[in-house]
Design an enzyme around this catalytic site. Structure first.
Site, mmCIF file in Angstrom:
data_model
loop_
_atom_site.group_PDB
_atom_site.id
_atom_site.type_symbol
_atom_site.label_atom_id
_atom_site.label_comp_id
_atom_site.label_asym_id
_atom_site.label_seq_id
_atom_site.Cartn_x
_atom_site.Cartn_y
_atom_site.Cartn_z
ATOM 1 C CB CYS A 1 -0.851 0.052 1.264
ATOM 2 S SG CYS A 1 -2.047 -1.297 1.407
ATOM 3 N N GLY B 1 -1.221 0.757 -4.863
ATOM 4 C CA GLY B 1 -2.522 0.245 -4.456
ATOM 5 C C GLY B 1 -3.614 0.889 -5.282
ATOM 6 C CG ASN C 1 3.207 -0.387 2.708
ATOM 7 O OD1 ASN C 1 2.605 -1.309 2.204
ATOM 8 N ND2 ASN C 1 4.444 -0.087 2.371
ATOM 9 N N GLY C 2 1.553 -2.704 4.659
ATOM 10 C CA GLY C 2 2.102 -3.983 5.080
ATOM 11 C C GLY C 2 1.011 -5.014 5.224
ATOM 12 C CB CYS D 1 10.044 -6.281 0.492
ATOM 13 S SG CYS D 1 9.234 -6.920 -0.979
ATOM 14 C CE1 TYR E 1 4.519 -5.315 -11.077
ATOM 15 C CE2 TYR E 1 3.929 -5.413 -8.755
ATOM 16 C CZ TYR E 1 3.557 -5.306 -10.083
ATOM 17 O OH TYR E 1 2.240 -5.164 -10.411
ATOM 18 C CG ASP F 1 7.038 -9.276 -17.574
ATOM 19 O OD1 ASP F 1 7.016 -8.191 -16.969
ATOM 20 O OD2 ASP F 1 6.015 -9.949 -17.794
ATOM 21 C CB CYS G 1 4.375 -12.570 -0.486
ATOM 22 S SG CYS G 1 4.695 -11.120 0.556
ATOM 23 C CB CYS H 1 8.285 -14.828 -2.496
ATOM 24 S SG CYS H 1 9.171 -13.342 -2.918
HETATM 25 S S1 SF4 Z 1 8.073 -12.736 0.623
HETATM 26 FE FE1 SF4 Z 1 8.832 -11.744 -1.264
HETATM 27 S S2 SF4 Z 1 7.317 -10.170 -1.813
HETATM 28 FE FE2 SF4 Z 1 6.924 -10.807 0.310
HETATM 29 S S3 SF4 Z 1 8.077 -9.339 1.586
HETATM 30 FE FE3 SF4 Z 1 9.430 -11.069 1.273
HETATM 31 S S4 SF4 Z 1 10.576 -10.541 -0.577
HETATM 32 FE FE4 SF4 Z 1 8.811 -9.173 -0.493
#
Ligand code: SF4
Length: 466
Positions: A2, A27, A99-100, A229, A235, A342, A379, A431
């Site tokens: 967000c 968002g 945000n989170g 993150c 992205y 991509d 995630c 992830c």
């Molecule tokens: S799991 Fe992946 S998308 Fe989620 S916070 Fe960790 S690095 Fe970011």
């Protein structure tokens, strides 16, 4: 993910809506602004873009803003939903925007919450009441009980506060001038708001700002290892944003250079064009084109007027929406070897569609390069990919994914080149490698391994005690 903003110091409400628009990419579900007028908190909210928030032509000394991306609760579909799902929230003396994603709401409070922002405001208010209104102490209690990611801004007793969880998952920066202080998810908001970027809020740090740029810093929680993150750089964030002293554009450019080196090692036929999938992969595509000495051509264009016009309900509607997302420059494709770039492959359906669209238009070869390594795990910290079944890489090898999307070669970023390109240590890579940095997320993973996922349910909204 967000977007949040907090402004202390007189600022026109309509200008704050412009600032919020700079976070619209974080968002697109809904947006909200809350401001203080005398002793009243007033808010304005909209489904979709912040530009739709109706505001009076006045200024306020205390403003909070939020763009919403749904990781808990449902997508906003009605005016009624705006009140329950969309921040900023006011609970007693606390106003707050967040945000989170909080993963353990049910084990902390018996009350059901539609939105984790409201949960945080309620818990903070509860801890303030039980700790004689001591804000740092209330945050210590909050940090001890919640699991997940949260970067937030809010007001208490006329003071602006900013807090970033002790892992530092989500970005949060601030800047000050003699006229105002701004806290925001991304530094571009500070530029437009007329204050210089001072620095990131440190993980586990509470900042409290008063008028005239006064600031106090409190260490709430120390965590030896931070978990920024990595996907923010790949992205989420705007390329013009600076996070942890790294310009996101530069990181994406370095990711492209690294991918080009991997491409070279494969000794494939030379591409005629490098083609970015708009918009996020443009810097990486520029770097690949430069490194491979191949021209870059924007032959895949985004249908920019395809907004959040309706809630898709059926697979047919979803397919139609995916098909209308891109427009192709037909005359540039026939007989060409095309290297598509991509940012990620999630389910694989978009990549498959792009490869098929290019072949249908006569491409000789279609290579597919991805700036992110395979995402094989969900995630729990702020993107709505909450189950393995939403990720093709959770069950398929790189070769199987290449076969599925029908590319001539699939080139993924490697984990070590990702880390080198970002240029900071202490990243969350959960992830990619399944190594979740928080305890509750690890217990969710264990529960899923033992009991499996349920259809139509997010893993982190499950109760594994039953
Ligand atoms: S799991 Fe992946 S998308 Fe989620 S916070 Fe960790 S690095 Fe970011």
């Amino acid at each position: 993910m967000c977007g949040v903003i907090g402004i202390l110091g007189s600022y026109p409400l309509r200008m704050s809506r412009e600032l919020l628009l700079l976070l619209a990419h974080r968002g697109q579900d809904a947006a909200g602004l809350l401001w203080i007028e005398g002793d009243r908190a007033i808010d304005g909210k909209s489904i979709g873009s912040p530009s739709l928030i109706r505001l009076p032509d006045t200024s306020s000394n205390q403003i909070l803003g939020s763009t919403r991306y749904p990781t808990s609760g449902k997508r906003v579909a009605s005016e009624e939903d705006l009140n329950t799902f969309v921040g900023p929230f006011k609970v007693n003396a606390i106003t707050l925007t967040h945000n989170g994603n909080i993963t353990n709401m049910a084990s902390v409070s018996e009350k059901q919450f539609d939105c984790d922002g409201e949960f945080l405001a309620e818990r903070l208010s509860f801890h303030l009441e039980n700790n004689s209104g001591d804000l740092p102490e209330a945050f210590r209690k909050l940090e001890a009980e919640v699991d997940g990611s949260y970067s937030l801004a809010g007001f208490y007793n006329g003071l602006l506060f900013a807090y970033r969880d002790s892992h530092g998952f989500k970005p949060l920066v601030f800047g000050r001038s003699s006229e105002r202080t701004i806290v925001a998810s991304e530094s571009t908001v500070l530029d437009m708001g007329g204050v210089p970027l001072e620095r990131d809020v440190y993980p586990g740090e509470l900042l409290v700002f008063g008028n005239g740029g006064k600031m106090e810093s409190y260490s709430i929680s120390q965590n030896a290892n931070h978990s920024h993150c990595f996907f923010e750089y790949v992205y989420f964030a705007h390329p013009a944003a600076t996070i942890e002293n790294q310009l996101v554009y530069d990181v994406r450019f370095r990711l492209g250079r690294a991918l080009a080196q991997t491409f070279k090692k494969l000794h494939l036929d030379k591409p005629d064009y490098v083609v970015p999938v708009p918009d996020t992969s443009r810097p990486a595509a520029q770097a690949m084109a430069e490194t491979l000495d191949v021209p870059i051509r924007e032959i895949i264009l985004k249908n920019r007027y395809l907004g959040r016009t309706f809630i898709v309900r059926t697979q047919e509607e979803r397919d139609a929406m995916a098909r209308s997302k891109y427009i192709y420059l037909d005359g540039k494709i026939r007989g060409k070897n095309i290297l598509v770039v991509d940012d990620s492959i999630v389910r694989g359906t978009t990549a498959k569609m792009i490869v098929a669209d290019l072949r249908k238009r006569g491409a000789a070869k279609v290579y597919f390069a991805v700036t992110c390594p395979p995402q094989a795990h969900p995630c729990y910290y702020g993107i709505d990919i909450s189950t393995d079944r939403e990720l093709i890489a959770s069950t398929s090898s790189v070769n199987s994914i290449a076969e599925y999307i029908e590319t001539d070669a699939l080139i993924y970023q490697e984990e070590h080149t990702l880390e080198n390109s970002i240029g900071i240590k202490d990243l969350c890579l959960a992830c990619l490698d399944g190594d979740y940095p928080t305890e509750h997320a690890r217990s969710i993973r264990k529960g899923i391994q033992q009991q499996g996922s349920k259809p139509n349910e997010r893993d982190y909204e499950r109760d594994f005690s039953q």
